[in-house]
Write a protein that holds these residues in place. Structure first.
Motif, mmCIF file in Angstrom:
data_model
loop_
_atom_site.group_PDB
_atom_site.id
_atom_site.type_symbol
_atom_site.label_atom_id
_atom_site.label_comp_id
_atom_site.label_asym_id
_atom_site.label_seq_id
_atom_site.Cartn_x
_atom_site.Cartn_y
_atom_site.Cartn_z
ATOM 1 N N ASN A 1 0.849 -1.184 0.000
ATOM 2 C CA ASN A 1 0.000 0.000 0.000
ATOM 3 C C ASN A 1 0.884 1.234 0.000
ATOM 4 O O ASN A 1 1.649 1.462 0.937
ATOM 5 C CB ASN A 1 -0.920 0.001 1.221
ATOM 6 C CG ASN A 1 -1.939 1.123 1.175
ATOM 7 O OD1 ASN A 1 -1.596 2.299 1.288
ATOM 8 N ND2 ASN A 1 -3.203 0.768 1.025
ATOM 9 N N GLN B 1 -3.496 0.674 -3.376
ATOM 10 C CA GLN B 1 -3.037 -0.710 -3.388
ATOM 11 C C GLN B 1 -2.234 -0.991 -4.647
ATOM 12 O O GLN B 1 -2.666 -0.692 -5.756
ATOM 13 C CB GLN B 1 -4.216 -1.674 -3.302
ATOM 14 C CG GLN B 1 -3.790 -3.150 -3.347
ATOM 15 C CD GLN B 1 -4.940 -4.107 -3.170
ATOM 16 O OE1 GLN B 1 -5.491 -4.243 -2.096
ATOM 17 N NE2 GLN B 1 -5.328 -4.782 -4.253
ATOM 18 N N TYR C 1 -2.717 -10.385 6.477
ATOM 19 C CA TYR C 1 -3.860 -10.658 7.342
ATOM 20 C C TYR C 1 -3.428 -10.554 8.804
ATOM 21 O O TYR C 1 -2.335 -11.004 9.174
ATOM 22 C CB TYR C 1 -4.421 -12.048 7.052
ATOM 23 C CG TYR C 1 -4.993 -12.179 5.663
ATOM 24 C CD1 TYR C 1 -6.262 -11.691 5.362
ATOM 25 C CD2 TYR C 1 -4.258 -12.764 4.631
ATOM 26 C CE1 TYR C 1 -6.790 -11.801 4.075
ATOM 27 C CE2 TYR C 1 -4.775 -12.877 3.345
ATOM 28 C CZ TYR C 1 -6.039 -12.395 3.085
ATOM 29 O OH TYR C 1 -6.548 -12.492 1.807
ATOM 30 N N ASN D 1 -10.076 -14.004 7.017
ATOM 31 C CA ASN D 1 -11.325 -13.397 6.565
ATOM 32 C C ASN D 1 -11.384 -11.907 6.883
ATOM 33 O O ASN D 1 -12.349 -11.232 6.505
ATOM 34 C CB ASN D 1 -12.518 -14.103 7.226
ATOM 35 C CG ASN D 1 -12.647 -15.561 6.806
ATOM 36 O OD1 ASN D 1 -12.510 -15.883 5.633
ATOM 37 N ND2 ASN D 1 -12.878 -16.439 7.764
ATOM 38 N N ALA D 2 -10.376 -11.397 7.564
ATOM 39 C CA ALA D 2 -10.341 -9.981 7.917
ATOM 40 C C ALA D 2 -9.783 -9.157 6.766
ATOM 41 O O ALA D 2 -9.189 -9.686 5.809
ATOM 42 C CB ALA D 2 -9.497 -9.779 9.169
ATOM 43 N N SER D 3 -9.967 -7.847 6.841
ATOM 44 C CA SER D 3 -9.398 -6.936 5.841
ATOM 45 C C SER D 3 -7.880 -6.889 5.992
ATOM 46 O O SER D 3 -7.343 -7.132 7.081
ATOM 47 C CB SER D 3 -9.984 -5.538 6.015
ATOM 48 O OG SER D 3 -11.392 -5.547 5.847
ATOM 49 N N LEU D 4 -7.198 -6.570 4.893
ATOM 50 C CA LEU D 4 -5.751 -6.496 4.934
ATOM 51 C C LEU D 4 -5.293 -5.338 5.807
ATOM 52 O O LEU D 4 -5.901 -4.268 5.831
ATOM 53 C CB LEU D 4 -5.183 -6.330 3.524
ATOM 54 C CG LEU D 4 -5.433 -7.469 2.533
ATOM 55 C CD1 LEU D 4 -4.687 -7.192 1.224
ATOM 56 C CD2 LEU D 4 -5.019 -8.808 3.108
#
Length: 408
Positions: A97, A102, A129, A139-142
């Motif tokens: 980032n 991104q 993650y 399953n979480a956001s980066l």
């Protein structure tokens, strides 16, 4: 005259080709650089008539660059010995980032900032993650990968001990055998715990769990009992675990020591009784002293594990790996990075080793895939083409001068 524009289009196209080749050679040692090639196409044609057999007579008006292709073949992977260096063995890109945008990159020459952030050489954050209590949530956001630089890990009191041992069935009554286990209290101080087995009869042993005199002044509980084995030497009582073995009032001011003794692993007892000599095969526990951050490692799936000088580790995250449908549609943005476009399709982000993504090689860097011998051969061809177009211009110039001379 159109003749000059034809040659000029050739010179312009050859200049682009020479620039591309020069850029490849300039990036010969750039980490994970991908070689580019230039392709040409002819321009539209002017129809000046037909032949006697009615075939069209056409004259071309030059050439132009039709595209620049990128060779995404993997470069050689070379070990560097630097834990912050990573390489992808196989398909995919690291996700970074840059100022809120991104990007993806094959270059894994990462660095640690003073705050412990894993960043690229241009300062972009390496994304992955998050982990909570040592468990990665894919399953979480980066989030940016961050290492606990300068952090002291708090001590953890022992909560469970495990012992794999054999007691000698042929030993006489009254024979004792001891297994030492080092455990830790809530302040991180170690205690030399001892588990003593004393044979009291056929297939029976008394056990006693103790800490050194002076380590605790309170009366211990659940620290003694009897082990019973059947005729095959299998432990039949107690089973599962001995819970809440407690040593209260520690002299160093730590909380009371209270832990469980696990007597089985995978459903099978860890204590046996055979006629072989009494031995301890393994003793372990889950406590540890406080420790300072000392480094990190990355496994093939991109899981980042911090190391502490108390020989304890902690998972802090997992590096994300992205793939795109059409790599030729990616646009280069410098700093060894790419951005997706409508032509490339969106980046599909996941973890290494899944969904066709390659694996992560720690302490390794991918080299440029530029082949210097091929580039030199291409350079000669491009140079000759440029010279030929230059010669075309001088020829057209001579013809023009001759024409003007006829007018005089």
């Amino acid at each position: 005259m159109g003749s000059f524009s034809i040659a000029l289009s050739g010179l312009q196209a050859d200049t682009t080709s020479l620039n591309t080749i020069g850029n490849n050679l300039a990036n010969l040692n750039t980490t994970a650089y991908k070689e580019q090639g230039t392709t040409f196409e002819d321009l539209f044609y002017q129809q000046i008539g037909t032949s006697g057999s009615n075939n069209p007579l056409q004259v071309g008006v030059g050439t132009r660059v039709s595209g620049t292709s990128t060779d995404f073949t993997q470069g050689t992977l070379l070990p560097t010995g630097q834990p912050s260096d990573m390489a992808l063995s196989g398909n995919g890109f690291f996700v970074v980032n840059q100022n809120g945008v991104q990007q993806i990159t094959r270059s894994g020459d990462f660095q640690l900032s003073q705050a412990g952030d894993l960043i690229t050489t241009s300062g972009a954050s390496v994304m992955g993650y998050p982990a909570s209590n040592g468990v990665v949530n894919v399953n979480a956001s980066l989030v940016p990968i961050q290492l606990p630089v300068g952090v002291t890990q708090a001590a953890q009191a022992t909560q469970n001990i495990s012992i794999t041992a054999n007691l000698n069935a042929a030993a006489s009554v009254g024979t004792s055998f001891t297994t030492p286990v080092t455990i830790y209290d809530s302040l991180g101080k170690s205690h030399a715990l001892s588990v003593t087995y004393t044979k009291t009869g056929s297939n029976q042993w008394d056990y006693s769990v103790a800490v050194p005199a002076g380590d605790a002044t309170g009366v211990p509980s659940n620290n003694t009992g009897t082990l019973t084995f059947d005729s095959t030497g299998t432990l039949v009582s107690p089973t599962g675990s001995i819970n809440n073995i407690t040593f209260p009032t520690l002299t160093d001011g730590a909380s009371d020591l209270s832990f469980n003794w696990n007597l089985a692993s995978g459903g099978s007892p860890t204590l046996t009784q055979t006629t072989a000599p009494s031995t301890t095969g393994f003793s372990g526990q889950d406590g540890y002293a406080s420790g300072n951050y000392s480094g990190f490692t990355v496994d093939q799936n991109g899981v980042v594990t911090a190391k502490f000088d108390n020989n304890h580790t902690q998972v802090v995250g997992q590096v994300a790996v992205a793939t795109v449908t059409n790599t030729q549609g990616l646009v280069r943005v410098g700093h060894n990075s790419f951005e997706t476009t409508a032509a490339s399709g969106d980046a599909v982000v996941g973890v290494a080793g899944t969904g066709g993504r390659g694996t992560v090689e720690d302490s390794t860097l991918e080299q440029s895939n530029v082949d210097i011998s091929t580039e030199f051969a291409n350079l000669i061809v491009a140079q000759r083409s440029f010279e030929a177009n230059s010669k075309t211009i001088t020829t057209f110039d001579s013809v023009t001068q001759a024409t003007l001379g006829m007018i005089r």
